[in-house]
Design a protein around this motif. Structure first.
Motif, PDB file in Angstrom:
ATOM      1  N   ALA A 116     -10.502 -59.987  48.509  1.00  0.00           N
ATOM      2  CA  ALA A 116     -10.079 -58.620  48.844  1.00  0.00           C
ATOM      3  C   ALA A 116     -11.224 -57.628  48.693  1.00  0.00           C
ATOM      4  CB  ALA A 116      -8.905 -58.217  47.953  1.00  0.00           C
ATOM      5  N   THR A 117     -12.070 -57.810  47.679  1.00  0.00           N
ATOM      6  CA  THR A 117     -13.163 -56.870  47.463  1.00  0.00           C
ATOM      7  C   THR A 117     -14.225 -57.018  48.541  1.00  0.00           C
ATOM      8  OG1 THR A 117     -12.732 -57.177  45.102  1.00  0.00           O
ATOM      9  CG2 THR A 117     -14.671 -55.910  45.691  1.00  0.00           C
ATOM     10  N   SER A 118     -14.474 -58.250  48.997  1.00  0.00           N
ATOM     11  CA  SER A 118     -15.408 -58.451  50.105  1.00  0.00           C
ATOM     12  C   SER A 118     -14.934 -57.717  51.349  1.00  0.00           C
ATOM     13  CB  SER A 118     -15.546 -59.951  50.414  1.00  0.00           C
ATOM     14  OG  SER A 118     -16.193 -60.632  49.367  1.00  0.00           O
ATOM     15  N   GLN A 119     -13.632 -57.772  51.598  1.00  0.00           N
ATOM     16  CA  GLN A 119     -13.057 -57.085  52.754  1.00  0.00           C
ATOM     17  C   GLN A 119     -13.301 -55.583  52.653  1.00  0.00           C
ATOM     18  OE1 GLN A 119      -8.810 -57.477  53.078  1.00  0.00           O
ATOM     19  NE2 GLN A 119      -8.792 -56.988  55.249  1.00  0.00           N
ATOM     20  N   ALA A 120     -13.093 -55.019  51.460  1.00  0.00           N
ATOM     21  CA  ALA A 120     -13.276 -53.581  51.275  1.00  0.00           C
ATOM     22  C   ALA A 120     -14.730 -53.170  51.453  1.00  0.00           C
ATOM     23  CB  ALA A 120     -12.788 -53.193  49.882  1.00  0.00           C
TER      24      ALA A 120
END
Length: 523
Positions: A116-120
């Motif tokens: 999820a953090t990579s996506q953000a």
């Protein structure tokens, strides 16, 4: 927004981390037998190596938004990469099965944040007009990761030893940590965010999330191996999952500062539909990757590396098509038109596979169906993601991204659990259905049996031995045939699940002219 060299270094870093996390969900599957021998573990014990990672993953994913806000996204991401890297090294150094299980859980805690953090981070790296391209690059990792895991794992196990499936993460993790320190920055809204005081943190929500989601993942991972409700701890886990999830939903719908704001589901019809479609996508992605290698290795006798190489071209096609889908959405082609085609393509793939599964099938028989699968998946992941988050902004977009990620992961767990259970039970049901058609009075059966007897006698067996061996060979042929029927049924079941989702697309709300997907807080 970043530009030039820095922008692409960030892209390489986060996609690399995303791939690491997803590859590690499946890479260990091909090494379990070796682990059992080296660590003196039973099959039941070694299954926890897979389960512990998945449980940690699915607990952490929905909390990433809160944790990034609380500690700063860059700090949280860097800590997660370092934790994942150290845990990977510790996994390879494990001297007994329970050490390995514990370190796999820690690895899963670090890995859960990477998705999820990579996506953000990708979202903040690209300007709004290139947003679909950023999501496409993220989608490449999501689709390719689970597919190349068995390929890479099979090659490592065949050429080295099982600890190396963990050691390969270490140099990549070190490089990702260095790049994170040098190039990744927090956007202003996160720099200026004020951490919640301890008294405002939703401790009850965190506890209920851990109990509910953790117990559910445990039941899905271990249920089939433990004969489901015939095992006390599966029954207890099911009760805890129901109580925890119901309590979690009630708590998050009423809390002033929820850890996961479920109220966002009531703000967007598209998000509600997208959450269900994310579940379906996870189901089809993981279930098909789970069942196809089993067929290739059990029925056709392929090696793990050979099976992985068969899957690889389709995964590459999916990855290459992601930016194309991004461009199409950028140019105004509605997800409402792309999604039905994607679901129909995946149904055609499933039907095609069901008729290609034969005892004499070779690698070439699966090339084009798997290429079609890759094409279909590329038409689902990005449209579902962008459609789900359209019209949302700020924290709502972040909560929605975390929810869809968790639901996609749970869809994969449900898919693997259901397919695994159906596979084991339906083989024997199909065997019993075919058995009445096999009789010594049937000329075809008698001919086959006599051929077996003659073959074994020619190899030196006496008549009694040859007859016993012939009956065993006939039973093996029967099981093989019923297995093929069962695998075909599974692919048709997966395809049917995708086909019935097509009417849901009619309820998607079309974006207003000029409306963009705001993923700026999608951590």
């Amino acid at each position: 927004m970043e530009t030039g060299f820095t922008k692409w270094i960030i892209v390489i870093t986060v996609v690399m981390c995303c791939l690491l996390e997803l590859i590690d969900t499946s890479i260990v599957n091909v090494a379990l037998t070796q682990m059992m021998g080296n660590l003196s573990a039973t099959q039941q014990e070694v299954s926890w190596v897979v389960a512990s990672y998945a449980i940690a993953n699915v607990i952490v994913i929905p909390m990433t938004g809160f944790l990034a806000e609380q500690f700063g996204r860059k700090n949280y991401y860097l800590a997660s990469v370092i934790l994942f890297t150290i845990a990977s090294m510790a996994c390879g150094q494990s001297t007994n099965i329970w050490e390995l299980v514990a370190f796999r859980f820690i690895q899963g805690v670090g890995g859960g944040a990477l998705m999820a953090t990579s996506q953000a981070i990708l979202v903040d790296t690209f300007p709004p007009e290139e947003l679909a391209l950023g999501q496409a690059l993220f989608g490449m990792g999501v689709i390719i990761g689970p597919t190349i895991g068995p390929t890479l794992g099979g090659w490592i196990v065949d050429n080295y030893d099982w600890p190396w499936i963990f050691y390969v993460n270490v140099p990549v993790g070190i490089l990702a940590s260095i790049f994170t320190i040098l190039f990744i920055r927090d956007p202003e809204r996160i720099k200026n965010a004020i951490p919640r005081p301890l008294r405002q943190i939703d401790w009850a929500g965190i506890a209920l999330l851990i109990i509910g989601i953790g117990a559910l993942q445990l039941v899905l991972e271990q249920g089939e191996r433990e004969e489901w409700f015939e095992t006390p701890y599966i029954v207890i886990g099911t009760v805890l999952a129901i109580v925890g999830l119901v309590g979690f939903v009630v708590r998050e719908m009423t809390a002033t500062h929820p850890i996961v704001d479920l109220r966002v589901l009531t703000k967007s019809r598209n998000l509600s539909i997208g959450a269900f479609l994310s579940f379906v996508l996870g189901f089809g992605l993981f279930a098909s990757v789970f069942v196809f290698p089993i067929f290739c290795q059990r029925i056709l006798g392929f090696s793990a590396e050979q099976t992985g190489l068969i899957l690889l071209p389709g995964a590459i096609v999916s990855g290459l098509m992601m930016p194309v889908m991004g461009k199409m959405i950028q140019r105004g082609i509605s997800q409402k038109f792309i999604l039905p085609v994607g679901f129909l393509v995946f149904f055609i793939f499933s039907y095609w596979m069901s008729v290609r599964l034969t005892p004499t099938a070779g690698e070439g028989d699966f090339f084009w169906p798997l290429m079609l699968r890759g094409f279909g998946l590329s038409m689902l992941f990005l449209p579902i993601t962008t459609m789900s988050l359209a019209g949302l902004s700020g924290k709502d977009a972040g909560q929605a991204a975390g929810l869809t990620g968790m639901i996609r992961q749970l869809g994969g767990s449900f898919g693997v659990a259901l397919v695994g259970t159906y596979l084991e039970r339906a083989i024997f049901q199909n065997r019993n259905a075919l058995l009445p058609h096999i009789s010594l009075y049937n000329p075809e059966t008698a001919t086959r049996l006599n051929a077996f007897i003659a073959n074994f006698r020619a190899k030196g067996a006496d008549l009694v031995q040859a007859q016993q061996m012939a009956y065993a060979a006939l039973e093996g042929t029967l099981i093989k045939q019923t297995s093929i029927i069962t695998y075909a049924e599974i692919f048709l079941m997966i395809g049917g699940f995708f086909l019935i989702c097509v009417p849901l697309v009619l309820f998607i709300k079309r974006a207003k002219p000029g409306e963009k997907v705001d993923l700026n807080a999608a951590h």
